[in-house]
Design an enzyme around this catalytic site. Structure first.
Site, PDB file in Angstrom:
ATOM      1  N   LYS A   1      56.663  36.466  59.622  1.00 58.86           N
ATOM      2  CA  LYS A   1      56.827  34.805  59.564  1.00 58.86           C
ATOM      3  C   LYS A   1      56.375  34.840  57.807  1.00 58.86           C
ATOM      4  O   LYS A   1      55.435  35.693  57.893  1.00 58.86           O
ATOM      5  CB  LYS A   1      56.135  34.355  60.533  1.00 58.86           C
ATOM      6  CG  LYS A   1      56.192  34.048  61.424  1.00 58.86           C
ATOM      7  CD  LYS A   1      55.492  33.520  62.664  1.00 58.86           C
ATOM      8  CE  LYS A   1      53.786  33.834  62.682  1.00 58.86           C
ATOM      9  NZ  LYS A   1      53.498  33.371  64.264  1.00 58.86           N
TER      10      LYS A   1
ATOM     11  N   THR B   1      49.893  21.675  60.477  1.00 57.16           N
ATOM     12  CA  THR B   1      50.178  23.103  60.712  1.00 57.16           C
ATOM     13  C   THR B   1      49.685  23.590  61.631  1.00 57.16           C
ATOM     14  O   THR B   1      49.791  24.307  62.179  1.00 57.16           O
ATOM     15  CB  THR B   1      50.654  23.415  58.901  1.00 57.16           C
ATOM     16  OG1 THR B   1      49.256  24.029  59.399  1.00 57.16           O
ATOM     17  CG2 THR B   1      51.266  23.295  58.371  1.00 57.16           C
TER      18      THR B   1
ATOM     19  N   GLY C   1      48.838  25.299  65.039  1.00 55.29           N
ATOM     20  CA  GLY C   1      49.516  25.875  65.764  1.00 55.29           C
ATOM     21  C   GLY C   1      51.426  25.947  65.481  1.00 55.29           C
ATOM     22  O   GLY C   1      51.690  26.130  66.923  1.00 55.29           O
ATOM     23  N   THR C   2      51.315  25.855  64.611  1.00 49.35           N
ATOM     24  CA  THR C   2      52.861  25.998  64.691  1.00 49.35           C
ATOM     25  C   THR C   2      52.888  27.886  65.011  1.00 49.35           C
ATOM     26  O   THR C   2      54.543  27.727  65.535  1.00 49.35           O
ATOM     27  CB  THR C   2      53.252  26.103  62.556  1.00 49.35           C
ATOM     28  OG1 THR C   2      52.594  26.618  61.112  1.00 49.35           O
ATOM     29  CG2 THR C   2      52.807  24.332  62.833  1.00 49.35           C
ATOM     30  N   GLY C   3      52.486  28.994  64.867  1.00 47.97           N
ATOM     31  CA  GLY C   3      52.945  30.394  65.160  1.00 47.97           C
ATOM     32  C   GLY C   3      53.190  29.909  66.701  1.00 47.97           C
ATOM     33  O   GLY C   3      54.108  30.861  67.226  1.00 47.97           O
ATOM     34  N   CYS C   4      51.784  29.118  67.512  1.00 47.35           N
ATOM     35  CA  CYS C   4      51.975  29.061  68.996  1.00 47.35           C
ATOM     36  C   CYS C   4      53.489  28.339  69.022  1.00 47.35           C
ATOM     37  O   CYS C   4      54.135  29.077  69.959  1.00 47.35           O
ATOM     38  CB  CYS C   4      51.238  27.849  69.675  1.00 47.35           C
ATOM     39  SG  CYS C   4      49.391  29.163  68.778  1.00 47.35           S
TER      40      CYS C   4
END
Length: 265
Positions: free
Chosen positions: A173, A204, A206-209
């Site tokens: 990412k 932003t 929690g965007t990775g989850c």
């Protein structure tokens, strides 16, 4: 309806972890299930406390899901201890699910280390070789590859090392001063960039989850990896572009259902 399982920690504020995973999987059109690795007291500003489950209880949760509603996709998020990582890996080897997405939650966006060195070693040895695709951020990709990443060429080199080391695909990412919204997928010896537009949204958490869960959901529905990544990026871009302002008491449900028509089959 296809099914997906999230194995991760709980976020009581609802923005990350299990809560974000279940919302994302539902909005991407699969039946979502969970096995909780830890309870956390957190919100968008930080983590106050963590209470891990026991390995035995985590195994019971995983067994309860697989023995009744076998998941078509599995997403693995926050797992902070050696014993829990070993438990997940052992159960996955027993059940042999397809479409395993691992979000190797090791380093926060701030740069803070989230799991111990022993847990990282166990993650590398036991869990990563079982996955379909890894979704590390830049600091996590540096740990997994042993490289320092300072530009997009470094991202490609690191992804190649990780992919060959663990025999899986890697979605590295962007961000972290490398680029704003461009992600690199390295799979089967080939690199493919997924370009995105930077969205100026401070919410932003929690965007990775969300990204990894959307990938797992689309893999569960039968899309190939490239299509699943593209659909997941479109989903999260739509969510960020919706500019939900949690700080002013906006309810999440209208935000979520505005997105559902775009991405649910």
């Amino acid at each position: 309806m296809k099914t997906a399982l999230s194995i991760a920690g709980s976020d009581c504020s609802g923005g990350a972890g299990i809560q974000a995973d279940l919302k994302t999987m539902t909005m991407n059109g699969v039946f979502a299930m969970s096995a909780i690795t830890a309870l956390t007291a957190q919100n968008t500003t930080g983590v106050r406390a963590i209470l891990e489950v026991t390995p035995e209880f985590l195994a019971q949760q995983i067994d309860a899901v697989f023995e009744d509603i076998f998941p078509d996709g599995v997403k693995i998020g926050m797992v902070a201890s050696v014993s829990l990582i070993e438990t997940i890996a052992e159960r996955l080897r027993f059940y042999h699910p397809e479409n395993i997405v691992v979000d190797p939650v090791m380093v926060a966006t701030s740069g803070a280390r989230l799991i111990s060195a022993d847990a990282v070693d166990t993650l590398k040895k036991e869990l990563l070789p079982l996955c379909t695709v890894l979704t590390p951020n830049i600091p996590e990709a540096e740990i997994l590859s042993g490289l320092t990443i300072s530009n997009e060429q470094d991202m490609v080199a690191a992804a190649e090392i990780i992919s060959h080391s663990y025999n899986c695909a890697v979605l590295c990412k962007g961000g972290h001063s490398i680029n704003d919204a461009n992600d690199l997928l390295y799979a089967d010896g080939k690199a493919k960039w997924f370009f995105g537009k930077r969205i100026n949204n401070p919410n932003t958490h929690g965007t990775g989850c969300t990204l990894s869960s959307a990938i797992a959901a689309n893999l569960a529905k039968g899309y190939d990896l490239e299509s699943s990544v593209e659909r997941a990026k479109n989903y999260i871009s739509g969510a960020l572009g919706d500019m939900l302002d949690l700080g002013k008491g906006s309810g999440p449900m209208n935000h979520a259902f505005d997105l559902s028509g775009q991405f649910r089959d």
